[in-house]
Design a protein around this motif. Structure first.
Motif, PDB file in Angstrom:
ATOM      1  N   CYS A  75       0.846  -1.195   0.000  1.00  0.00           N
ATOM      2  CA  CYS A  75       0.000   0.000   0.000  1.00  0.00           C
ATOM      3  C   CYS A  75       0.876   1.238   0.000  1.00  0.00           C
ATOM      4  O   CYS A  75       2.106   1.140   0.053  1.00  0.00           O
ATOM      5  N   HIS A  82       0.211  -6.599   1.945  1.00  0.00           N
ATOM      6  CA  HIS A  82      -1.028  -7.077   2.551  1.00  0.00           C
ATOM      7  C   HIS A  82      -1.538  -8.295   1.793  1.00  0.00           C
ATOM      8  O   HIS A  82      -1.674  -8.253   0.568  1.00  0.00           O
ATOM      9  N   CYS A 137       0.135  -2.497   9.711  1.00  0.00           N
ATOM     10  CA  CYS A 137       0.459  -1.395   8.792  1.00  0.00           C
ATOM     11  C   CYS A 137      -0.270  -0.127   9.240  1.00  0.00           C
ATOM     12  O   CYS A 137      -1.433  -0.176   9.613  1.00  0.00           O
ATOM     13  N   CYS A 139      -1.648   1.986   7.583  1.00  0.00           N
ATOM     14  CA  CYS A 139      -2.757   2.370   6.686  1.00  0.00           C
ATOM     15  C   CYS A 139      -4.120   2.003   7.256  1.00  0.00           C
ATOM     16  O   CYS A 139      -5.145   2.455   6.762  1.00  0.00           O
ATOM     17  N   ARG A 153      -5.469  -1.047   7.313  1.00  0.00           N
ATOM     18  CA  ARG A 153      -6.029  -2.321   6.827  1.00  0.00           C
ATOM     19  C   ARG A 153      -5.796  -3.401   7.878  1.00  0.00           C
ATOM     20  O   ARG A 153      -4.730  -3.464   8.488  1.00  0.00           O
TER      21      ARG A 153
HETATM   22 ZN   LIG Z   1      -0.972  -0.844   4.506  1.00  0.00          ZN
END
Ligand SMILES: [Zn+2]
Length: 442
Positions: free
Chosen positions: A260, A268, A324, A326, A328
């Motif tokens: 990502c 991922h 992560c 992000c 997720r």
């Molecule tokens: Zn990520």
């Protein structure tokens, strides 16, 4: 279309682990039953192991389902009915797509897909590209003729599904592709790491163009490990002035994991579409803890023509021990696919990973991009030869370069090498996918 969310599927990509596992169990049972009911190959494999769909009550039960290897698919496809043998789970008239594996050794495996499968391929690529910042405003250049290989066909359809404009750059030579990127102000590109570096060289040497002056701001890599090897990623990113992202996929599996925009050092796993299990290469034991390498056994939940149920991919991976940033919940595999179980061999009793050597070579700034590794037996001992190229004007620094390379190799791989130095351009060049690791002991 809503373009504000950072996730292609905001529900699945952020699902908590408990609900995700419930979904995975449900979807595994469905595809296992589908394969059992619709393919003689799968049914006889499972009957011989004494397991049937009603035996799967928890995720733990899944490990008793026999794995399928590529060699088994090869054998099946030599038998009737032509050309897919009795692993095909749909009437032949429902098949709309033919592809085949692109490996450089052995007879390729054919891969049939229905139109439903093909839409699933585009969907799996949409997750990848959205996570890497592709949006409808992007103009994506794909510098390949896709031929009978799946990767860039699926990338093409995935980009269209998002709403990007796609420019298929097949047939053109490298210089013409670069000029087309310049002319159309393309913003993104998909390619193998070997070709990303090769195009940058061609831009400078053939056209006198600095690739970083072009408008490409993101590159999605496929086909090789390079985009997850920090020094190779750095070389690509600095050459193009762009973000370079990795993903992994295979003809028989699908596009199953992606980096990502956070570039957190892992990919991922798309756990809503795939079940990834990691198995100890020697003992077959299931590895659930981070930091321990093993080979990947993978199931694609929604692919119906030629299902992928506990496929032994031989990809070596390990779970990351961090989440992560992000957001997720899909777990990360650290450093991407680290090689093939067949390639990660023991040399002098030490596990050697080709990607570790690449990381070192590409990290020495006075060496070129190309290298070659040869492992052979000399008497009773293994010998590893590493061939590298000097960048122009750096030969006078040979002693220093050799010392830097030797120290780094020992640090990262715990092995000694017979080093051979070449002038720029002397080692073999590869257009798309490289074969830089040769084990002559086999
Ligand atoms: Zn990520």
């Amino acid at each position: 279309m809503i373009t504000t969310t950072p996730y292609w599927n905001p529900i699945l990509e952020t699902l908590d682990m408990e609900r995700l596992q419930q979904l995975q169990l449900k979807k595994f049972k469905r595809i296992f039953k589908w394969a059992y009911d619709h393919s003689r190959f799968h049914r006889s494999l499972y009957d011989r192991a004494g397991i049937s769909p009603s035996d799967i009550r928890s995720l733990n039960d899944i490990r008793h389902v026999p794995t399928v290897e590529k060699s088994m698919m090869r054998d099946i496809q030599r038998k009737d009915p032509f050309p897919y043998g009795d692993a095909l789970c749909v009437p032949i008239e429902d098949v709309t797509e033919f592809r085949q594996t692109s490996g450089t050794t052995g007879q390729p495996v054919y891969q049939p897909d229905t139109w439903q499968d093909w839409e699933w391929w585009a969907e799996s690529w949409a997750y990848i590209l959205w996570a890497q910042g592709y949006r409808p405003k992007d103009r994506v250049f794909i510098p390949f003729g896709y031929n009978i290989f799946v990767a860039f066909w699926a990338g093409h359809y995935g980009a269209e599904k998002i709403g990007c404009e796609v420019v298929p750059g097949g047939v053109l030579d490298t210089a013409a592709r670069l000029l087309k990127i310049q002319e159309l102000k393309a913003t993104a590109m998909m390619a193998t790491p070997t070709y990303v570096l090769g195009m940058a060289d061609a831009a400078r040497n053939q056209l006198g163009i600095d690739p970083a002056s072009l408008t490409i701001d993101k590159i999605t890599c496929a086909g090789e490990c390079g985009a997850s090897i920090p020094s190779t990623k750095h070389r690509m990113e600095s050459a193009w002035g762009a973000k370079v992202y990795d993903h992994s996929g295979a003809t028989e599996i699908g596009a199953w994991c992606y980096e990502c925009q956070e570039q957190s050092g892992g990919l991922h796993v798309n756990e809503g579409l795939f079940l990834v299990e990691i198995q100890d290469v020697d003992t077959g034991e299931l590895i659930t803890e981070p930091g321990r390498k093993g080979k990947m056994i993978i199931t694609a939940f929604d692919r119906i023509a030629q299902p992928c149920v506990r496929f032994d991919s031989k990809d070596v991976i390990e779970w990351a021990d961090y989440a992560c940033p992000c957001g997720r919940s899909y777990r990360l595999i650290k450093g991407g696919v680290q090689g093939r179980a067949d390639d990660i061999t023991k040399v002098k009793g030490v596990l050697l990973s080709p990607s570790a050597i690449e990381e070192v070579v590409r990290g020495v700034s006075r060496l070129g991009n190309e290298y070659e590794v040869i492992v052979e037996k000399k008497g009773d001992t293994d010998r590893i030869t590493l061939k590298v190229e000097f960048l122009p004007e750096t030969q006078a620094q040979r002693v220093e370069i050799e010392k830097e390379l030797t120290d780094q190799l020992r640090l990262k791989t715990n092995l000694r090498y017979n080093l051979q130095f070449y002038e720029m351009g002397e080692l073999p060049r590869y257009e798309v996918k490289a074969r830089r690791f040769k084990d002559l002991r086999k």
